[in-house]
Every structure is written in structure tokens, then in C-alpha cells.
Motif scaffolding. Structure first.
Motif, PDB file in Angstrom:
ATOM      1  N   GLY A 160      32.705   1.006 -40.503  1.00 35.73           N
ATOM      2  CA  GLY A 160      34.461  -0.011 -39.467  1.00 35.73           C
ATOM      3  C   GLY A 160      35.322   0.349 -40.477  1.00 35.73           C
ATOM      4  N   PRO A 161      36.161  -0.807 -39.613  1.00 35.46           N
ATOM      5  CA  PRO A 161      36.456  -1.974 -39.257  1.00 35.46           C
ATOM      6  C   PRO A 161      36.107  -1.928 -37.951  1.00 35.46           C
ATOM      7  CG  PRO A 161      37.606  -1.217 -39.842  1.00 35.46           C
ATOM      8  CD  PRO A 161      38.019  -0.306 -40.506  1.00 35.46           C
ATOM      9  N   CYS A 162      35.273  -3.183 -36.773  1.00 37.28           N
ATOM     10  CA  CYS A 162      35.256  -2.925 -35.592  1.00 37.28           C
ATOM     11  C   CYS A 162      35.607  -3.935 -35.341  1.00 37.28           C
ATOM     12  CB  CYS A 162      33.840  -2.609 -35.007  1.00 37.28           C
ATOM     13  SG  CYS A 162      33.153  -2.619 -33.463  1.00 37.28           S
ATOM     14  N   ASN A 163      36.050  -4.315 -34.341  1.00 40.22           N
ATOM     15  CA  ASN A 163      37.066  -5.556 -33.816  1.00 40.22           C
ATOM     16  C   ASN A 163      36.615  -5.837 -32.018  1.00 40.22           C
ATOM     17  OD1 ASN A 163      37.365  -8.256 -32.525  1.00 40.22           O
ATOM     18  ND2 ASN A 163      39.331  -8.033 -34.071  1.00 40.22           N
ATOM     19  N   SER A 164      35.795  -5.691 -31.749  1.00 44.59           N
ATOM     20  CA  SER A 164      35.777  -5.351 -30.180  1.00 44.59           C
ATOM     21  C   SER A 164      34.765  -6.445 -29.447  1.00 44.59           C
ATOM     22  CB  SER A 164      34.305  -3.639 -30.117  1.00 44.59           C
ATOM     23  OG  SER A 164      33.751  -3.070 -28.925  1.00 44.59           O
ATOM     24  N   THR A 165      35.232  -6.152 -28.424  1.00 42.81           N
ATOM     25  CA  THR A 165      34.537  -7.125 -27.288  1.00 42.81           C
ATOM     26  C   THR A 165      34.755  -6.289 -25.498  1.00 42.81           C
ATOM     27  OG1 THR A 165      35.821  -8.892 -27.769  1.00 42.81           O
ATOM     28  CG2 THR A 165      34.948  -9.627 -25.347  1.00 42.81           C
ATOM     29  N   ARG A 166      33.358  -6.397 -25.200  1.00 38.91           N
ATOM     30  CA  ARG A 166      32.189  -5.630 -24.034  1.00 38.91           C
ATOM     31  C   ARG A 166      32.395  -6.952 -22.636  1.00 38.91           C
ATOM     32  NH1 ARG A 166      28.734  -0.619 -25.462  1.00 38.91           N
ATOM     33  NH2 ARG A 166      29.937   0.158 -26.660  1.00 38.91           N
ATOM     34  N   ILE A 167      32.320  -6.069 -21.305  1.00 45.04           N
ATOM     35  CA  ILE A 167      31.980  -7.208 -20.423  1.00 45.04           C
ATOM     36  C   ILE A 167      31.483  -6.280 -19.340  1.00 45.04           C
ATOM     37  CG2 ILE A 167      34.581  -6.477 -19.179  1.00 45.04           C
ATOM     38  CD1 ILE A 167      33.912  -9.991 -18.402  1.00 45.04           C
ATOM     39  N   THR A 168      30.642  -6.852 -18.831  1.00 41.68           N
ATOM     40  CA  THR A 168      28.991  -5.966 -18.118  1.00 41.68           C
ATOM     41  C   THR A 168      29.432  -6.888 -16.631  1.00 41.68           C
ATOM     42  OG1 THR A 168      28.448  -5.164 -20.337  1.00 41.68           O
ATOM     43  CG2 THR A 168      27.508  -4.250 -18.603  1.00 41.68           C
ATOM     44  N   LEU A 169      28.927  -6.162 -16.123  1.00 39.37           N
ATOM     45  CA  LEU A 169      28.247  -6.326 -14.790  1.00 39.37           C
ATOM     46  C   LEU A 169      27.000  -5.803 -14.523  1.00 39.37           C
ATOM     47  CD1 LEU A 169      29.292  -8.763 -12.783  1.00 39.37           C
ATOM     48  CD2 LEU A 169      30.190  -7.301 -10.894  1.00 39.37           C
ATOM     49  N   GLY A 217       7.385  -4.482 -10.541  1.00 37.32           N
ATOM     50  CA  GLY A 217       8.306  -3.902 -11.318  1.00 37.32           C
ATOM     51  C   GLY A 217       9.683  -4.362 -11.235  1.00 37.32           C
ATOM     52  N   SER A 218      10.497  -3.524 -11.991  1.00 34.85           N
ATOM     53  CA  SER A 218      11.961  -3.464 -11.579  1.00 34.85           C
ATOM     54  C   SER A 218      12.804  -2.628 -11.764  1.00 34.85           C
ATOM     55  CB  SER A 218      11.911  -4.027 -13.406  1.00 34.85           C
ATOM     56  OG  SER A 218      12.319  -3.919 -13.734  1.00 34.85           O
ATOM     57  N   LEU A 219      14.216  -3.049 -11.237  1.00 33.66           N
ATOM     58  CA  LEU A 219      14.591  -2.931 -10.440  1.00 33.66           C
ATOM     59  C   LEU A 219      16.383  -2.583 -10.577  1.00 33.66           C
ATOM     60  CD1 LEU A 219      15.180   0.433  -8.441  1.00 33.66           C
ATOM     61  CD2 LEU A 219      15.704  -1.019  -7.086  1.00 33.66           C
ATOM     62  N   LYS A 220      16.703  -1.795 -11.933  1.00 33.36           N
ATOM     63  CA  LYS A 220      18.358  -2.044 -12.020  1.00 33.36           C
ATOM     64  C   LYS A 220      19.789  -1.254 -10.555  1.00 33.36           C
ATOM     65  CE  LYS A 220      20.705   0.947 -14.781  1.00 33.36           C
ATOM     66  NZ  LYS A 220      21.937   1.131 -15.782  1.00 33.36           N
ATOM     67  N   LEU A 221      20.028  -2.426 -10.183  1.00 37.40           N
ATOM     68  CA  LEU A 221      20.750  -2.213  -8.322  1.00 37.40           C
ATOM     69  C   LEU A 221      22.414  -1.258  -9.178  1.00 37.40           C
ATOM     70  CD1 LEU A 221      19.700  -5.285  -6.797  1.00 37.40           C
ATOM     71  CD2 LEU A 221      18.372  -2.647  -7.191  1.00 37.40           C
ATOM     72  N   PHE A 222      22.883  -1.933  -9.826  1.00 39.01           N
ATOM     73  CA  PHE A 222      23.742  -1.211 -10.388  1.00 39.01           C
ATOM     74  C   PHE A 222      24.603  -1.815 -11.918  1.00 39.01           C
ATOM     75  CE2 PHE A 222      25.520  -4.328  -7.104  1.00 39.01           C
ATOM     76  CZ  PHE A 222      26.591  -5.534  -8.157  1.00 39.01           C
ATOM     77  N   GLU A 223      25.366  -1.433 -12.356  1.00 40.94           N
ATOM     78  CA  GLU A 223      26.345  -2.092 -13.969  1.00 40.94           C
ATOM     79  C   GLU A 223      27.387  -0.894 -13.779  1.00 40.94           C
ATOM     80  OE1 GLU A 223      24.786  -2.040 -18.382  1.00 40.94           O
ATOM     81  OE2 GLU A 223      23.306  -0.929 -16.779  1.00 40.94           O
ATOM     82  N   LYS A 224      28.415  -1.671 -14.309  1.00 42.72           N
ATOM     83  CA  LYS A 224      29.473  -1.649 -14.203  1.00 42.72           C
ATOM     84  C   LYS A 224      29.860  -2.354 -15.356  1.00 42.72           C
ATOM     85  CE  LYS A 224      34.036   0.845 -13.273  1.00 42.72           C
ATOM     86  NZ  LYS A 224      33.557   1.954 -13.416  1.00 42.72           N
ATOM     87  N   MET A 225      30.782  -1.384 -17.235  1.00 45.08           N
ATOM     88  CA  MET A 225      31.151  -2.094 -18.248  1.00 45.08           C
ATOM     89  C   MET A 225      33.031  -1.405 -18.149  1.00 45.08           C
ATOM     90  SD  MET A 225      32.249  -1.384 -21.730  1.00 45.08           S
ATOM     91  CE  MET A 225      31.142   0.118 -21.817  1.00 45.08           C
ATOM     92  N   GLN A 226      33.320  -3.000 -19.426  1.00 49.36           N
ATOM     93  CA  GLN A 226      34.996  -2.573 -19.764  1.00 49.36           C
ATOM     94  C   GLN A 226      35.352  -2.596 -21.254  1.00 49.36           C
ATOM     95  OE1 GLN A 226      37.796  -1.711 -18.458  1.00 49.36           O
ATOM     96  NE2 GLN A 226      38.132  -1.163 -20.350  1.00 49.36           N
ATOM     97  N   GLU A 227      35.370  -2.376 -21.775  1.00 43.36           N
ATOM     98  CA  GLU A 227      35.307  -2.238 -23.484  1.00 43.36           C
ATOM     99  C   GLU A 227      36.130  -2.606 -24.283  1.00 43.36           C
ATOM    100  OE1 GLU A 227      33.257  -0.981 -27.648  1.00 43.36           O
ATOM    101  OE2 GLU A 227      33.393   0.249 -25.815  1.00 43.36           O
ATOM    102  N   TYR A 228      36.694  -3.329 -25.122  1.00 46.43           N
ATOM    103  CA  TYR A 228      38.033  -3.756 -25.120  1.00 46.43           C
ATOM    104  C   TYR A 228      37.674  -3.601 -26.817  1.00 46.43           C
ATOM    105  CZ  TYR A 228      39.478  -5.855 -20.606  1.00 46.43           C
ATOM    106  OH  TYR A 228      38.913  -5.854 -19.521  1.00 46.43           O
ATOM    107  N   LYS A 229      38.591  -3.354 -27.862  1.00 41.42           N
ATOM    108  CA  LYS A 229      38.703  -2.538 -29.160  1.00 41.42           C
ATOM    109  C   LYS A 229      40.199  -2.858 -30.149  1.00 41.42           C
ATOM    110  CE  LYS A 229      35.637   0.977 -29.254  1.00 41.42           C
ATOM    111  NZ  LYS A 229      34.896   1.863 -29.913  1.00 41.42           N
ATOM    112  N   THR A 230      40.182  -3.779 -30.908  1.00 39.57           N
ATOM    113  CA  THR A 230      41.283  -3.320 -31.566  1.00 39.57           C
ATOM    114  C   THR A 230      42.031  -2.005 -32.006  1.00 39.57           C
ATOM    115  OG1 THR A 230      40.169  -4.115 -33.728  1.00 39.57           O
ATOM    116  CG2 THR A 230      41.776  -6.246 -31.904  1.00 39.57           C
ATOM    117  N   PRO A 231      43.281  -1.900 -32.272  1.00 42.58           N
ATOM    118  CA  PRO A 231      42.937  -0.121 -32.475  1.00 42.58           C
ATOM    119  C   PRO A 231      42.442   0.211 -34.094  1.00 42.58           C
ATOM    120  CG  PRO A 231      45.281  -1.475 -31.591  1.00 42.58           C
ATOM    121  CD  PRO A 231      44.654  -2.320 -31.478  1.00 42.58           C
ATOM    122  N   GLY A 232      41.957   1.336 -33.923  1.00 39.63           N
ATOM    123  CA  GLY A 232      41.294   1.445 -35.089  1.00 39.63           C
ATOM    124  C   GLY A 232      40.701   1.142 -35.044  1.00 39.63           C
ATOM    125  N   SER A 233      39.609   0.385 -34.542  1.00 41.26           N
ATOM    126  CA  SER A 233      38.170   0.442 -34.248  1.00 41.26           C
ATOM    127  C   SER A 233      36.959   1.275 -34.799  1.00 41.26           C
ATOM    128  CB  SER A 233      37.789  -0.746 -33.596  1.00 41.26           C
ATOM    129  OG  SER A 233      38.548  -1.652 -33.682  1.00 41.26           O
TER     130      SER A 233
END
Length: 453
Positions: free
Chosen positions: A392-401, A418-434
């Protein structure tokens, strides 16, 4: 970071809507349906059952008998009760596999008459015990409208009298109560007109001054298309597609010095709607909205987030030649931070929030073949101020679909699951210097899968 344990808030929705053409006044006509016992079954827009070849030692109880004489079914014991006028049931042979049209496939154990009723005792049977070959095709629109909610009994937590209730003079169904020390409010609001009908959801949960959660958004109408083909007592193909889905989810939460020990409760909310293909085969879509929260906030620490996600696309899968492949697309993924998002602590803060909306459970006759078919939106906050042995330091937030499907095709003649992943998409937000330890955040996201629900 110590291991997080799960807070699970489960809202079980089981709703099925049927496409209806609008009149000039934008009034939805009455849906075509039949009634068997206490259950109302709706016809899809298009649906056929063809290429039928039956196994030996089978029989059929016709739709007329089911609609006029069927009274009840005890799933735990397999006992079916009919009016005494259904005399043709007395000829059913012990050990035969019987199609109770529009209801179920069962193996007969015994048929007796008692107290003016005909009692048929049964055990479970598979699709391929009755059909050697059969092809099922159906297409229909999943419509969110007031008739869907008004014709459903929506129970909360399996408690007598605890229900989502309609507010007279409005298009809104609500619930307000206390569950495990949390003050909970839920509002469901179907859009009543226009070409893009949708179901709005607003869920709030508050625990004193320690934690508050709000999820609000909507899911649009969409189209369902399915094909099932059984040949020579074995599943040959099975495909399921949910097309033209549009959704929006806003997550807002704030925690103060809270750990999972302070946050655990469940809310199942049950809708029951079934459709019947070609007047023969009932297909059940149980819809759930599952909210999961994992807070680990040490003393004198805070964590808050307010993000929004709009999305569109399709989800589905196709099974053929012993192979399962996705039939899913993501045409749109637009996340954004719309309010205060961040954490404050002298140590480590970790919060994971996940919302599965919608989450399907698909059944044919009375047997589940797709335990879950879900679109999951998760938000993960991670903060640490730069402790020894940490990057660190670390200040991060991620949103995933992410979209997934779980399947069990044994009822259809194929002993596989069984199971199957159909799709996945992610966006991450970090404060500067994380400088964030990447392994910790995926840990939170993985715990949000909760596939066992």
C-alpha cells in the motif's frame, strides 16, 4: 486480512410474464391460460412439442382430466388427489410411467379410492422414462407488468402474513419490517405502459448507525427462446437464450466499524408462475434477486460507495455433442461513480457487495434442470494505509458484471452437471498513487459468487 464470512440477503422471485399485443389504448389483453388445481399456467407466444416417440409401459392422463378433476399434489410423498369422477385413473398400472398433462411425469406406485377421492401414489420419473424422442421449442416475451405481480402471492421469509403487498391506487408493491435487527424496506414497481416496460426495484436495509445499504434499479422486458431435443432416450441438444435485456443497478452503502458478525439475515420472496408448452409440458421460471454483502470494517473505520451501472445484451447457452458453449453477448457496459466512494482507517477495510438480478431457476415438469442462470453485479471496496509487509497505500473500488449458468441435465437423460461463465466485464477506480495487493480484491469478488443458492 482476516477471512470474511457471508451476509446473505435472498429475495426469491418466481415470475413469468407472457407477450401480449397492445390495443390502441395500450391495454394488455388477458393472457391465455389454463388452470390445474390451484396453479394457473400461461401459454407462450409460440410453442410446439414434436417428433414424439413414447417409451413402452407409459400412459397419459389428458388435459381435460387435469383441469376438471385434479385437486392436489404432495411433493414430499408423491401423492396426487383427484375427484372421484376421474374413473379412468383406476386403470393406471403399477410401475408404469404416466404423463399427467400440464403437471408432471410420474411412476405409479398405487391407485386407490377413499373418501370420495381417487388417490394416486407416485414416485419420481425422468423425462426420458416417458419420451424416447421429443423436440420442444418455445418463444415468449418476459413482460414486467402489474398483472404479473397482482396474480402472484409474494411471501417473505416463509412467515405467515409477511408479504409484499399492493398499495391501492398505485403501481407499487411494498414490504417494510425488521429482520435480524435490520430495518428492511422493499418496493417493486412495474412500468404500466410504453414499449419498454420494466420492473423497478428499490431495496433498503439499515442497522442502527452501523450500516446502511440501498440497491435500486430496473430490469427490462426481454425475449426468451428455448429448444430441447431428445433422441433415443438421450439429450441431443438444449439451448436457452434471453435476448434484448437492458438493466440498471445503483449500489449505495455506508458502514462504520462493522464486521460480518453484526450482519446476517435472509429474505426469501416467492412468486409462482408457470407456462405450458403446447398444452402439455409445463416450464417453470423461478426468478430471484440475490443481494450479498461482506463488510469487514475495524473499529473507528468507515467505508462508503455509490456507483451505478447500465448494461444491455443477451445471455444464454447451447449444449450439443457433449459440449456446452455460451450464447451470450454484452452490447453495453457503462459504470460510473455518482456519489461519495472511499474508506478511512488506520488498518485494512474490505467490503464486497453483490446483486444477482435476475437469477433464474428453470424447471421442466416439476424438476429443476437449470439451478441458476444469473447476471451478477458486484462492487468491491478495498483500503489499507500502508502497513508493514503490505504494498500500500491502496484505495480501490471495482465494479464487475458477470453472467453464469449452472445446469443439471440428468432429468433429460444426460448424467452431467456443472457451470459455465457466459461473460464478465470489470471497471476499477483507484485514487492516485495507490499500490493495491491484487490478490485481496479478487478474493472478495470470488466469495460473492454464492453458487449454492
Amino acid at each position: 486480512m482476516k477471512k470474511l464470512t457471508a451476509l446473505t440477503l435472498i429475495l426469491a422471485l418466481s415470475v413469468f410474464g407472457i407477450r401480449c399485443k397492445k390495443s390502441d389504448g395500450d391495454v394488455i389483453p388477458e393472457e391465455k391460460s389454463i388452470t390445474i388445481g390451484q396453479n394457473r399456467l400461461f401459454e407462450p407466444d409460440q410453442g410446439t412439442v414434436s417428433n414424439v416417440v413414447k417409451q413402452a409401459n407409459t400412459a397419459e392422463v389428458p388435459l381435460e382430466t387435469m383441469t376438471e378433476s385434479f385437486e392436489s399434489f404432495d411433493k414430499a410423498t408423491g401423492q396426487m388427489t383427484f375427484k372421484s369422477g376421474a374413473s379412468e385413473l383406476k386403470s393406471l398400472k403399477t410401475g408404469s410411467v404416466v404423463l399427467f398433462t400440464g403437471h408432471s411425469l410420474k411412476k405409479i406406485s398405487n391407485v386407490t379410492e377413499s373418501g370420495g377421492k381417487i388417490i394416486v401414489k407416485t414416485t419420481a420419473a425422468k423425462f426420458v422414462d416417458y419420451y424416447k424422442s421429443a423436440k420442444i421449442d418455445y418463444k415468449t416475451a418476459f413482460q414486467w407488468n402489474s398483472s404479473v405481480l397482482s396474480s402472484s402471492i409474494i411471501d417473505i421469509n416463509n412467515e405467515k402474513g409477511a408479504r409484499v403487498k399492493h398499495i391501492e391506487g398505485t403501481q407499487e408493491w411494498t414490504y417494510k419490517g425488521e429482520i435480524s435487527g435490520w430495518e428492511v424496506e422493499l418496493a417493486l414497481a412495474p412500468e404500466s405502459s410504453g414499449d419498454n416496460r420494466k420492473l423497478g426495484l428499490n431495496l433498503k436495509a439499515k442497522k442502527g448507525n452501523l450500516g446502511a445499504i440501498e440497491f435500486k434499479g430496473f430490469i427490462s422486458n426481454f425475449n426468451i427462446e428455448s429448444q430441447i431435443n431428445v433422441e433415443n432416450s438421450r439429450l441431443n441438444t438444449y439451448s436457452e437464450s434471453h435476448n434484448d435485456i437492458n438493466g440498471e443497478i445503483e449500489a449505495k452503502y455506508a458502514f462504520l466499524s462493522m464486521s460480518n458478525a453484526d450482519a446476517a439475515f435472509e429474505i426469501p420472496i416467492n412468486f409462482m408462475r408457470v407456462m405450458v408448452v403446447h398444452g402439455v409440458i409445463p416450464v417453470t421460471y423461478r426468478i430471484k434477486c440475490v443481494l450479498k454483502v461482506y463488510p469487514e470494517i475495524s473499529a473507528n473505520s468507515t467505508c462508503q460507495a455509490n456507483l451505478k451501472l447500465a448494461y444491455s445484451g443477451t445471455n444464454g447457452f447451447s449444449y450439443e455433442n457433449n459440449s456446452l458453449t455460451p450464447r451470450a453477448t454484452m452490447a453495453n457496459f457503462n459504470p460510473s461513480i455518482i456519489g461519495e466512494t472511499g474508506s478511512a482507517s488506520t488498518g485494512i477495510v474490505g467490503v464486497g457487495v453483490g446483486l444477482e438480478f435476475p437469477r433464474f431457476e428453470i424447471g421442466i415438469f416439476d424438476t429443476v434442470v437449470v439451478p441458476y442462470f444469473l447476471t451478477n453485479t458486484s462492487v468491491v471496496s478495498y483500503f489499507e494505509s500502508g502497513l508493514p509487509f503490505m504494498p500500500g497505500p491502496c484505495n480501490s473500488t471495482r465494479i464487475t458484471l458477470k453472467a453464469e449458468a449452472g445446469y443439471n441435465f440428468s432429468f433429460l437423460g444426460l448424467t452431467t452437471s456443472g457451470s459455465l461463465k457466459l461473460f464478465e466485464k470489470m471497471q476499477e477506480y483507484k485514487t492516485p498513487g495507490s499500490k493495491c495487493p491484487a490478490a485481496n480484491i479478487p478474493f472478495l469478488e470470488n466469495t460473492l459468487a454464492l453458487k449454492h443458492f
